[in-house]
Structures are given as structure tokens and as C-alpha cells.
Design a protein around this motif. Structure first.
Motif, mmCIF file in Angstrom:
data_model
loop_
_atom_site.group_PDB
_atom_site.id
_atom_site.type_symbol
_atom_site.label_atom_id
_atom_site.label_comp_id
_atom_site.label_asym_id
_atom_site.label_seq_id
_atom_site.Cartn_x
_atom_site.Cartn_y
_atom_site.Cartn_z
ATOM 1 N N HIS A 1 1.825 4.620 -2.819
ATOM 2 C CA HIS A 1 1.958 6.071 -2.612
ATOM 3 C C HIS A 1 3.348 6.546 -3.044
ATOM 4 O O HIS A 1 3.500 7.553 -3.730
ATOM 5 C CB HIS A 1 1.789 6.429 -1.133
ATOM 6 N N ASN B 1 -9.900 2.786 3.712
ATOM 7 C CA ASN B 1 -8.990 3.909 3.487
ATOM 8 C C ASN B 1 -9.544 4.934 2.514
ATOM 9 O O ASN B 1 -9.103 6.078 2.481
ATOM 10 C CB ASN B 1 -7.662 3.386 2.947
ATOM 11 N N ASP C 1 -6.745 8.016 3.277
ATOM 12 C CA ASP C 1 -6.469 8.419 1.897
ATOM 13 C C ASP C 1 -7.669 9.128 1.260
ATOM 14 O O ASP C 1 -7.518 10.152 0.591
ATOM 15 C CB ASP C 1 -6.081 7.193 1.060
ATOM 16 N N HIS D 1 0.838 -1.202 0.000
ATOM 17 C CA HIS D 1 0.000 0.000 0.000
ATOM 18 C C HIS D 1 0.880 1.263 0.000
ATOM 19 O O HIS D 1 0.701 2.171 -0.818
ATOM 20 C CB HIS D 1 -0.917 -0.030 1.229
ATOM 21 N N GLU D 2 1.838 1.309 0.922
ATOM 22 C CA GLU D 2 2.702 2.495 1.030
ATOM 23 C C GLU D 2 3.608 2.639 -0.198
ATOM 24 O O GLU D 2 3.905 3.757 -0.619
ATOM 25 C CB GLU D 2 3.546 2.446 2.305
HETATM 26 ZN ZN ZN Z 1 -2.593 5.189 2.214
#
Ligand code: ZN
Length: 247
Positions: A67, A167, A175, A63-64
Motif C-alpha cells: 500500500h 482482504n 481492501d 502487505h502494508e
Molecule cells: Zn490492506
């Protein structure tokens, strides 16, 4: 508080992935283990916890990385921290355009959904099939040989799809909340920030009540977390400088 990087400790795990520095704070393991313990109403085999920790670690990292890769795509640098609230991808400088910031926010959940799709393809390649049903746990699959593989698939689908959707809720600083804030401020610089906090409070409270009632008071950790998010946004609304000087 939510978005602040925790102080380095001696228990930190440091490494790098795709050129991004990654730091894992010891509280990450503790909170993730606590989640497994609070969610189980039945006797858990010990390997279940190990699989859960592994799946959450990989999923949050992916997930990170979503980003971080998006930030890099727009010319920024990023680093990743896994800590008590999950993960954090810090990137700088902030890209210039609203759509770029929105894209960076969406790239995290998107990476998780991609991991879920890859999982489904791999499960399919072994002659099994994951089916969607409309339920709290919407995934069914023809029994996979071996408890560990079945558990890993179950956790991977749950974390990447459910946490991804969670999220995307318009609650700051999730997010979806960052997306809402960026869009609202873009179109209403004066009042956008205040509106984004109000939307956060209303969404978090409504969902907390729904989860509380729907689960007969079971999913306390989710309810508490939503309550905390609502409270934090409400505090922002009350702080005198928060509304006047948004950045
Ligand atoms: Zn996130």
C-alpha cells in the motif's frame, strides 16, 4: 474504529523500512498469539508460536508496504502501524483519481501474493515443490527437512494467500471493500456509500454463516470477525449523518 490509529504506548516498537516509519503496537503480538492458540486443536511445540509470530509480522509488513509504495508512486507519503486488527498504512494526500485509490488498495494483497510466489520459487530452488489442491489448506509439498522450515513455509503460504483473498472481499474497511466503495461512489455519488455498506453487510453475514456451517462451529474467530464487520457496516447505515454526508 477499525481504521483509527491506536494511541502510542511505551511497548511500541518503532523503526523504518524503505523510508516509511513503522510502529508495532503491543496488541499486535497479543492478538497474533491468540490466533495461533485459538486455531490449534492439537499439542503445539513452543517454536511453532515463535515461527507464527515471525511469519505474520513479516507478511503483514509486506502487505502494508505494498500500500505504502503504491501511495508513494502516486506522490503521497505513508506510515505503517501494526496493531490488534493487523496492519494499517496511512497515506496522504488521497490521490485525485479513483483508479489510483483502487490501485493503492489492491497493492497490499498483491504484495502478499508476490511474497507467496517468491516462497514457492525458493522452495522449488531447494528441490521441493508446492502443489495446489482445492481444499481448506490448498498447499502440499514434498516434505522439507526440518519441522521449522516446513512450518514457516506452511504459514507463509497460508497467511499471504488466504489473508490476501480474505482482504479482497467487498467488505468495508477491508481492501476489497475500499475498492468497492471507491468504484460505487465514483459511479453513484448520491447512493454509492450506502450501497457499499449494504454489500459489506450481505457479504459478511453470508460468509459468516458459510464458515460456521462448513467448519462445524470450529472457526469461531473468523465467524466473530465477520460478524463484527457486518455489525459495523450496519451501524454506518443507521447513523443519520453517515448517509447524508459521506465524507
Ligand atoms: Zn490492506
Amino acid at each position: 474504529m477499525f481504521l483509527q490509529e491506536p494511541e502510542p504506548t511505551r511497548g511500541d516498537l518503532n523503526f523504518s523500512v524503505l523510508g516509511f516509519p513503522v510502529r508495532v503496537h503491543p496488541m499486535f503480538w497479543l492478538m497474533t498469539a491468540l490466533m495461533a492458540w485459538s486455531g490449534g486443536e492439537r499439542e503445539q511445540p513452543p517454536q511453532e508460536l515463535v515461527i507464527w509470530l515471525g511469519v505474520v509480522f513479516v507478511s503483514i509488513l509486506v502487505h502494508e508496504l505494498g500500500h505504502a509504495l503504491a501511495a508513494r508512486f502516486f506522490g503521497g507519503q505513508a506510515s505503517i502501524v501494526l496493531y490488534q486488527f493487523g496492519g494499517l498504512a496511512m497515506h496522504y494526500p488521497q490521490p485525485r483519481y479513483t483508479w489510483q485509490r483502487v490501485a493503492i488498495s489492491l497493492a497490499g494483497p498483491a504484495a502478499g501474493f508476490l511474497l507467496a510466489i517468491v516462497t514457492m520459487i525458493l522452495v522449488g530452488a531447494t528441490g521441493h515443490r508446492i502443489e495446489f489442491v482445492l481444499d481448506w489448506n490448498p498447499f502440499r509439498w514434498k516434505k522439507i527437512e526440518g519441522l521449522n522450515a516446513a512450518l514457516a513455509v506452511h504459514f507463509l503460504m497460508f497467511v499471504n494467500v488466504y489473508w490476501g483473498l480474505f482482504n479482497l472481499l467487498p467488505i468495508y474497511p477491508l481492501d476489497g471493500g475500499q475498492v468497492a466503495r471507491n468504484l460505487l461512489v465514483r459511479y453513484d455519488y448520491q447512493d454509492g456509500l450506502r450501497k457499499s455498506h449494504w454489500i459489506s453487510v450481505i457479504t459478511a453475514v453470508a460468509l459468516a454463516v458459510y464458515v460456521w456451517v462448513d467448519s462445524d462451529g470450529q472457526r469461531m474467530l473468523t465467524v466473530l470477525m465477520l460478524g463484527f464487520l457486518a455489525f459495523q457496516n450496519y451501524q454506518e447505515l443507521r447513523s443519520p449523518w453517515g448517509s447524508r454526508n459521506p465524507w
